[in-house]
Scaffold this motif. Sequence first.
Motif, mmCIF file in Angstrom:
data_model
loop_
_atom_site.group_PDB
_atom_site.id
_atom_site.type_symbol
_atom_site.label_atom_id
_atom_site.label_comp_id
_atom_site.label_asym_id
_atom_site.label_seq_id
_atom_site.Cartn_x
_atom_site.Cartn_y
_atom_site.Cartn_z
ATOM 1 N N GLN A 23 1.658 6.116 -7.279
ATOM 2 C CA GLN A 23 0.585 7.169 -7.703
ATOM 3 C C GLN A 23 1.198 8.654 -7.496
ATOM 4 O O GLN A 23 0.597 9.191 -8.680
ATOM 5 C CB GLN A 23 -0.782 6.733 -7.028
ATOM 6 N N LYS A 24 1.702 8.810 -6.339
ATOM 7 C CA LYS A 24 1.826 10.321 -6.155
ATOM 8 C C LYS A 24 2.918 10.815 -7.185
ATOM 9 O O LYS A 24 2.670 12.015 -7.785
ATOM 10 C CB LYS A 24 2.564 10.471 -4.814
ATOM 11 N N LEU B 185 0.725 -1.208 0.177
ATOM 12 C CA LEU B 185 0.041 0.139 -0.073
ATOM 13 C C LEU B 185 0.838 1.174 0.027
ATOM 14 O O LEU B 185 0.508 2.221 -0.881
ATOM 15 C CB LEU B 185 -0.963 -0.071 1.307
ATOM 16 N N ALA B 186 1.891 1.210 0.725
ATOM 17 C CA ALA B 186 2.823 2.496 1.023
ATOM 18 C C ALA B 186 3.425 2.614 -0.531
ATOM 19 O O ALA B 186 3.866 3.857 -0.835
ATOM 20 C CB ALA B 186 3.931 2.248 1.878
ATOM 21 N N MET B 187 3.923 1.505 -1.125
ATOM 22 C CA MET B 187 4.447 1.658 -2.268
ATOM 23 C C MET B 187 3.400 2.216 -3.380
ATOM 24 O O MET B 187 3.957 2.928 -4.350
ATOM 25 C CB MET B 187 5.069 0.300 -2.747
ATOM 26 N N GLN B 188 2.428 1.598 -3.456
ATOM 27 C CA GLN B 188 1.204 2.246 -4.390
ATOM 28 C C GLN B 188 1.063 3.744 -4.201
ATOM 29 O O GLN B 188 0.905 4.553 -5.224
ATOM 30 C CB GLN B 188 0.077 1.267 -4.351
ATOM 31 N N GLU B 189 0.810 3.973 -3.053
ATOM 32 C CA GLU B 189 0.800 5.454 -2.750
ATOM 33 C C GLU B 189 1.688 6.245 -3.265
ATOM 34 O O GLU B 189 1.450 6.939 -3.898
ATOM 35 C CB GLU B 189 0.625 5.713 -1.244
ATOM 36 N N THR C 206 3.433 9.404 -10.175
ATOM 37 C CA THR C 206 2.684 9.534 -11.409
ATOM 38 C C THR C 206 2.107 10.764 -11.687
ATOM 39 O O THR C 206 2.093 11.365 -12.845
ATOM 40 C CB THR C 206 1.805 7.988 -11.687
ATOM 41 N N THR C 207 1.277 11.029 -10.722
ATOM 42 C CA THR C 207 0.322 12.243 -10.770
ATOM 43 C C THR C 207 1.303 13.414 -11.225
ATOM 44 O O THR C 207 1.050 14.234 -11.927
ATOM 45 C CB THR C 207 -0.441 12.398 -9.516
ATOM 46 N N HIS C 208 2.374 13.387 -10.192
ATOM 47 C CA HIS C 208 3.222 14.891 -10.566
ATOM 48 C C HIS C 208 3.844 14.785 -11.721
ATOM 49 O O HIS C 208 3.998 15.930 -12.355
ATOM 50 C CB HIS C 208 4.253 14.936 -9.286
ATOM 51 N N LEU C 209 4.395 13.672 -12.270
ATOM 52 C CA LEU C 209 5.022 13.540 -13.686
ATOM 53 C C LEU C 209 4.016 14.050 -14.561
ATOM 54 O O LEU C 209 4.398 14.647 -15.771
ATOM 55 C CB LEU C 209 5.570 12.367 -13.797
ATOM 56 N N GLN C 210 2.989 13.425 -14.656
ATOM 57 C CA GLN C 210 1.979 13.798 -15.677
ATOM 58 C C GLN C 210 1.429 15.085 -15.709
ATOM 59 O O GLN C 210 0.979 15.745 -16.703
ATOM 60 C CB GLN C 210 0.690 12.699 -15.278
#
Length: 140
Positions: A128-129, A121-125, A131-135
């Motif tokens: 995802q964070k 869960l920590a790795m996914q968080e 990915t959001t910033h890079l996008q």
Amino acid sequence: MAEMLCFDVYALNLAFGRIYKPLLDPLGVTYPQYLVLMTLWREGDLAVGEIGAHLGLDSSTLTPLLKRLENAGLVRRRRDTKDERRVIISLTEEGRKLETEESRIEGCLVNAGRISHEEKLAMQELLQKLTTHLQAGITA
């Protein structure tokens, strides 16, 4: 390369591919096709663009993939009756049957990864964070 996060993510992607391949080969699907099937199992019928939004893929990538899934008898493509420009993708009975394999496949991956649920869960968080910033184009 040891200090390059992008290389670690790339290596992880390759490792996932090596784990998924023998699990998906008996089902006759590739990893990207499996992602489409998982999306349809969870969401139901979707337009091509909606599938693309879920998976971060454009229609030029999805269209040939969806045609192969249709030829394999796992999905059906049809024009939206309200908007002829939209193509709706739905699972066939054969496509629905493959959903029973999902928990087995995901269980194999959890065991292969040897990380705790909390670590996952920590790795996914974090991923995802990132990915959001890079996008969003944040590079600092």
